[in-house]
Design a protein around this motif. Structure first.
Motif, PDB file in Angstrom:
ATOM      1  N   THR C  36      31.896 -20.976  46.342  1.00 11.78           N
ATOM      2  CA  THR C  36      32.674 -21.778  44.837  1.00 11.78           C
ATOM      3  C   THR C  36      32.507 -22.675  45.019  1.00 11.78           C
ATOM      4  OG1 THR C  36      33.564 -19.557  44.786  1.00 11.78           O
ATOM      5  CG2 THR C  36      34.307 -21.171  43.342  1.00 11.78           C
ATOM      6  N   LYS C  39      30.138 -25.144  43.979  1.00 13.31           N
ATOM      7  CA  LYS C  39      30.025 -25.777  42.435  1.00 13.31           C
ATOM      8  C   LYS C  39      30.766 -26.142  41.617  1.00 13.31           C
ATOM      9  CE  LYS C  39      28.566 -20.493  42.740  1.00 13.31           C
ATOM     10  NZ  LYS C  39      29.479 -19.255  42.889  1.00 13.31           N
ATOM     11  N   SER C  40      29.648 -26.526  40.530  1.00 14.45           N
ATOM     12  CA  SER C  40      30.334 -27.979  39.475  1.00 14.45           C
ATOM     13  C   SER C  40      30.966 -26.631  38.295  1.00 14.45           C
ATOM     14  CB  SER C  40      29.166 -28.960  38.849  1.00 14.45           C
ATOM     15  OG  SER C  40      28.436 -27.967  38.599  1.00 14.45           O
ATOM     16  N   ASP C  43      28.529 -25.211  36.508  1.00  8.10           N
ATOM     17  CA  ASP C  43      27.352 -23.035  37.488  1.00  8.10           C
ATOM     18  C   ASP C  43      27.928 -22.451  37.037  1.00  8.10           C
ATOM     19  OD1 ASP C  43      27.189 -26.102  39.960  1.00  8.10           O
ATOM     20  OD2 ASP C  43      25.309 -25.280  38.769  1.00  8.10           O
ATOM     21  N   PHE C  44      29.412 -22.935  37.043  1.00  5.74           N
ATOM     22  CA  PHE C  44      30.228 -21.583  36.574  1.00  5.74           C
ATOM     23  C   PHE C  44      29.880 -20.466  34.909  1.00  5.74           C
ATOM     24  CE2 PHE C  44      32.827 -20.649  39.770  1.00  5.74           C
ATOM     25  CZ  PHE C  44      33.414 -21.752  40.625  1.00  5.74           C
ATOM     26  N   PRO C  54      24.723 -23.167  44.127  1.00  2.00           N
ATOM     27  CA  PRO C  54      23.969 -24.036  42.988  1.00  2.00           C
ATOM     28  C   PRO C  54      22.912 -24.268  43.727  1.00  2.00           C
ATOM     29  CG  PRO C  54      25.985 -24.847  43.712  1.00  2.00           C
ATOM     30  CD  PRO C  54      25.878 -23.399  44.852  1.00  2.00           C
ATOM     31  N   GLY C 246      35.877 -24.338  41.131  1.00  2.00           N
ATOM     32  CA  GLY C 246      35.174 -25.171  42.499  1.00  2.00           C
ATOM     33  C   GLY C 246      36.379 -26.344  42.882  1.00  2.00           C
TER      34      GLY C 246
END
Lengths: 443, 292, 280
Positions: C36, C39-40, C43-44, C54, C246
């Motif tokens: 997590t 991730k930007s 990305d979620f 990612p 993130g």
């Protein structure tokens, strides 16, 4: 031997007292309020000012949400520099933190000069207990009715007192994915039956109709209260929210039954009861759900997520009548013990904080549009004005968890949970809410 | 004559050793304790007038409050599970990690790691693991071909245990290193002598290791009982006491009463009940083991 | 002989297997945390699996957490508070534990139980009285105030551990020391305390962690943003309308580094055991 022991004790004592000196030195200023000094993060000239000006400057303390920190800190620094006779110290908290901090401060008589608060029962607590400054006179003297929208002023009036400086007015509307609706040939529902039909169509095609999440109950409540508006009608709904009408009645039972029906039909995401309401957007963006009850901030959030905001539209829930939507306000409350000079200084700061220049520079940290007459919506956020126009045309009702005291709201949330898990019947649920209301009234 | 002098000297000097701890402790702890006891006798919203109700708050809790009993029951279950599961797993890990093998330092740190993570992060991570649609647990079942769908923390029947599992992951590290420290004081000589005498691993464990670690057990059990009674962060973060009070604990209930419903008297009464319950368990246990 | 060796081998293999299975179970949440953190925000919403990394690792999360999120400042503050509080707290508690176990004090068990009460008190119940007292003594917003409260609350647990450990030290050592002419202080500082190293090391780790992660008291006593500690600071990452996961997870990962370092440094003392105890 003995001397060594004594030395050791003396040493510990010295350590303690040195820490005490350093602690006190950088801590309290000895002047009024809660004894905080200028934050080291701000410019050094502010600190210099504090030292030179602490003799005569009006000291103000301001508590606000940490999500606005990046805007408020520079604004405060700017203000302090421009006004050497006033010194504002700001502290930041997160959403739950500020509620607790204010409660603790209220009990120990250490409330700051100004603090952020919500309306309804949250803000009302401070008014009831005589902790806030009554701004009614000031508002009249300064023609606030011309500056701020009537709806906002009304929501900031608690227990007959204009209890805060209005900082935002929010209404909730039904956000929906325009493209998903189009794909399955669903038109924006104009009646409750059409709404149900839309849900059925979505469900048939593998889309969960409504994105919601039940942790702490308030998001599910946003939908349930729309059902209550539908079955009870505007007048009864207002009485229910005022707790002047009993919740143990047919309309409530029907609304709760319909809610339970939706749960059973799978119109809400699986396991939604303990899901985090801050995540409902994820399902909307990914297209696994099609509708979400939200407010004007949603547009901004969607844009920040890097998603095309034009995929989203809003419509008022067809509850019947004028299709009222729910609304709530946020404000900054002032400490009752402010002197006239301090009040003037505080107002000067608040006006400065919310002036047009700052709103434009730090727009993402303000809940736009401001609750002022003729305020402009932020660019590129089409739904914001739609929601506010709907609020003005259709009318609003106070959002339930602000209308209710917290313990009664929790009874409603418990009922929501129990109905979703088939632990209770709508009749029993309605009764349990009424029981909580009676218990509250008999406290 | 010398002996008498020595005795006097010992007493005064001994008490001096207690002074620093005593002074700070009294000023920080005792005031809140008495304050809580005092407040629990009143009906108060935190600001306004205080209305004396004597034992009324306690009466209400025990006679009129079904949620209180749910919270009480949940805490008792939690204590039971903690002593049964958490302590056993911690002891087991400590035993394994006490043996000589390569990489044992790494594994010790590895199993301790969850302790270190802030509670809010623990709640977030486990919320996703339990997510009914994309969460790890249900995905794992899918891979195995099991068609069992469970909403875990949303289901009132299992939510308490699901939250406990999350808490277990985080909490095991602490008693584990306490047991590890305690295991160091088990004399290797005695163990070897026992092996020579023909004792198997089970006998060695129960007749030598456990008794040698008596004091460690006092520490671990006392700490675990207190932690189980006071558990707050992970429950508040995952379920906030829901759904419908299925995971309501005394501490979350106390928090709601005091800070959200403004029933400060009632909330502090709950806190007092918690302390009494802990004392009822711990005081006899400690006194008993101290008798030697 | 061969059988013996095989048995030992089998034992070791079984051991490693068990450990790996446990470790696999253990690692799932940790892996989620790390996955997590990189991730930007976008990305979620791209439908990526929870456990997939990612394509582009969002190092920004870490950098932003330290700078815009001021995590670096909070960590510095927390280090100051923790490194001052922990040794002092342990020292004071060791004095008390020593007295309770090695010196003849009447009602030592009773006094011990008295000290235990502090551990049982739920922190929420202490918030208001501490706030009232501190505002009277102008200790609000001071590190001294925070310190004092931490030491006070930490005494219970520290005495519990140190007393427990010290009880296990045979009394012969004391006898020998008295005969040799040691006084109480020397017995404490030169003999008992060094023997209690495993306990002190464990306590250092535990206490440091507890101080580092302490949220409630810190949030009530410290309002000044420049003085906030890590847990209070982390909560500021929790937004009004959503958590930037993130960002938060990256912040969490960064903030555990000092604690891990403390752990790694002190954990070797578990191995040293009773060195020097069965004395010369």
């Amino acid at each position: 031997m003995r001397t060594r022991k004594i030395t050791a004790l003396l040493l510990s004592a010295t350590i303690l007292s040195t820490l005490g000196l350093t602690g006190c030195g950088s801590g309290s200023t000895g002047s009024q309020t809660t004894g905080g000094t200028a934050s080291e993060g701000a410019k050094t000239d502010t600190q210099a000012q504090a030292q030179t000006a602490s003799g005569g400057a009006t000291e103000l303390t301001f508590w606000n949400l940490s999500t606005r920190q990046n805007a408020i800190e520079p604004i405060v620094a700017e203000f302090n520099q421009a006004n050497p006779d006033i010194h504002v110290t700001v502290s930041f908290f997160n959403t739950d933190g500020i509620k607790d901090a204010c409660k603790v401060a209220a009990s120990s008589n250490t409330l700051p000069s100004m603090w952020f608060n919500w309306g309804g029962s949250l803000g009302g607590f401070y008014v009831e207990n005589g902790l806030t400054y009554d701004l009614t006179e000031y508002a009249q003297a300064n023609a606030w009715e011309n500056i701020y929208s009537a709806a906002a002023l009304e929501l900031c009036t608690l227990h007959g007192q204009l209890s805060g400086y209005p900082t935002s007015f929010n209404a909730l509307d039904m956000y929906y994915r325009k493209d998903i609706f189009e794909k399955y040939g669903i038109a924006v529902p104009a009646t409750f039956e059409e709404f149900e039909a839309a849900c059925a169509t979505l469900k048939e095609n593998g889309i969960t109709p409504i994105s919601t999440a039940g942790l702490k109950g308030w998001h599910v409540m946003r939908f349930v209260e729309l059902l209550i508006e539908h079955y009870a009608g505007a007048e009864l709904h207002d009485e229910l929210n005022n707790m002047t009408a009993s919740w143990d009645n047919e309309a409530v039972v029907k609304a709760l039954a319909k809610y339970q029906e939706f749960c059973d039909k799978g119109y809400f995401p699986p396991g939604f009861i303990t899901a985090d309401p801050d995540d409902t957007r994820m399902a909307m963006v990914m297209g696994t759900t099609a509708m979400d009850v939200q407010g004007p901030w949603y547009d901004g959030q969607i844009i920040q997520d890097g998603v095309d905001v034009n995929l989203f539209g809003t419509f008022p829930f067809p509850s019947g009548g004028s299709n009222r939507i729910s609304a709530f306000a946020e404000m900054v409350q002032f400490n009752k013990n402010l002197s006239e000079a301090e009040l003037a200084a505080a107002m000067k700061f608040m006006d400065f904080y919310y002036n047009d220049e700052h709103v434009e520079t730090y727009s993402e940290y303000f809940n736009l549009p401001l609750p002022k007459n003729g305020a402009e919506a932020p660019a590129g956020q089409p739904n914001v004005m739609d929601i506010l126009n709907t609020a003005n045309t259709n009318g609003t009702f106070t959002i339930t968890d602000q209308a209710f005291p917290t313990e009664v709201a929790d009874a409603l949330f418990d009922a929501q949970d129990a109905l979703a898990n088939n632990q209770t019947t709508p009749e029993e649920a309605a009764k349990s809410i009424q029981t909580a209301i009676e218990a509250y009234k008999n406290k | 004559m010398n002996k008498e002098n020595k005795k006097e000297k010992v007493d005064l000097g001994a008490w001096l050793f207690l002074v620093p701890a005593g002074v700070i402790y009294l000023s920080v702890i005792i005031v809140p304790v008495f304050y809580s006891l005092y407040i629990s006798l009143f009906s108060w919203n935190g600001i306004g007038d205080m209305k004396f109700v004597g034992l009324g708050n306690y009466g209400n809790l025990f006679a009129n409050d079904p949620v209180f009993f749910i919270a009480l029951k949940n805490n008792l279950i939690w204590i039971f599970l903690t002593l049964l599961v958490t302590m056993t797993v911690a002891l087991g890990l400590a035993l394994i990690l006490n043996m000589q093998f390569r990489g044992r330092t790494f594994f010790r740190g590895f199993f301790y790691f969850p302790c270190v993570i802030a509670p809010i992060a623990v709640a977030i991570i486990w919320r996703w693991i339990y997510n009914p649609t994309v969460g790890f647990v249900n995905e794992f079942f899918k891979i195995l071909g099991i068609n069992y769908v469970q909403s875990w923390i949303s289901d009132p029947k299992v939510s308490l245990y699901a939250v406990f599992a999350a808490s277990l992951w985080q909490a095991v590290g602490q008693p584990m290193i306490l047991f590890l420290a305690g295991l160091q004081s088990v004399s290797v000589d005695i163990l070897e002598a026992a092996v020579i005498d023909g004792a198997g691993p089970v006998k060695k464990f129960f007749y030598i290791t456990v008794p040698s670690m008596k004091e460690t057990f006092v520490i671990v059990i006392a700490t675990l009982v207190v932690a189980a009674m006071k558990v707050f962060d992970v429950v508040q973060g995952l379920t906030a006491g829901g759904p419908n009070n299925a995971t309501q604990m005394m501490s979350t209930y106390m928090y709601s009463q005091t800070f959200q419903y403004n029933n400060v008297g009632r909330g502090t009464a709950i806190a007092c009940v918690m302390v009494v319950m802990m004392m009822v368990v711990i005081v006899p246990y400690v006194s008993f083991t101290a008798k030697d | 002989m061969l059988e013996g060796k095989q048995k030992k081998r089998a034992k070791i293999i079984a051991l490693y297997l068990l450990l790996f299975v446990l470790a696999l179970i253990w690692i799932v949440p940790m892996y989620t945390l790390v996955a997590t953190a990189v991730k930007s925000r976008q990305d979620f919403f791209s439908g990526i699996g929870l456990f997939q990394f990612p394509e582009k690792i969002a190092w920004d999360n870490f950098i932003n957490a330290m700078t815009k999120g001021r995590l670096f400042l909070y960590m510095k503050n927390d280090l100051i508070v923790s490194f001052l509080k922990v040794p002092l707290g342990i020292f004071i508690s060791a004095l008390a534990a020593f007295a309770l176990t090695r010196l003849k004090i009447k009602h030592s068990v009773g006094i011990f139980i008295f000290f235990l009460i502090g551990m049982m008190l739920p922190m929420q119940a202490a918030l208001v009285p501490i706030n009232v007292i501190y505002s009277k003594f102008k200790l609000l917003n001071t590190y001294f105030g925070l310190f004092y409260a931490y030491v006070g609350f930490g005494v219970s647990y520290a005495i519990l551990i140190l007393r427990g450990f010290m009880k296990g030290i045979p009394q012969d050592i004391d006898e020998a020391a008295w005969i040799d002419g040691c006084n109480k202080w020397q017995l404490f500082s030169r003999i008992i305390l060094p023997i209690a190293k495993p306990a002190v090391a464990t306590l250092f780790i535990t206490d440091f962690l507890a101080t580092w992660n302490e949220y409630l008291l810190a949030s009530v006593i410290i309002n000044d943003n420049a003085k906030k500690t890590v847990p209070v600071g982390l909560m500021t990452f929790v937004g009004e309308h959503g958590i930037d996961y993130g960002y938060l997870c990256a912040g969490v990962l960064v903030s555990v580094i000092p604690v891990l370092l403390v752990y790694l440094f002190f954990q070797r003392y578990f191995v040293e055991g009773m060195s020097g105890a069965v004395k010369s």
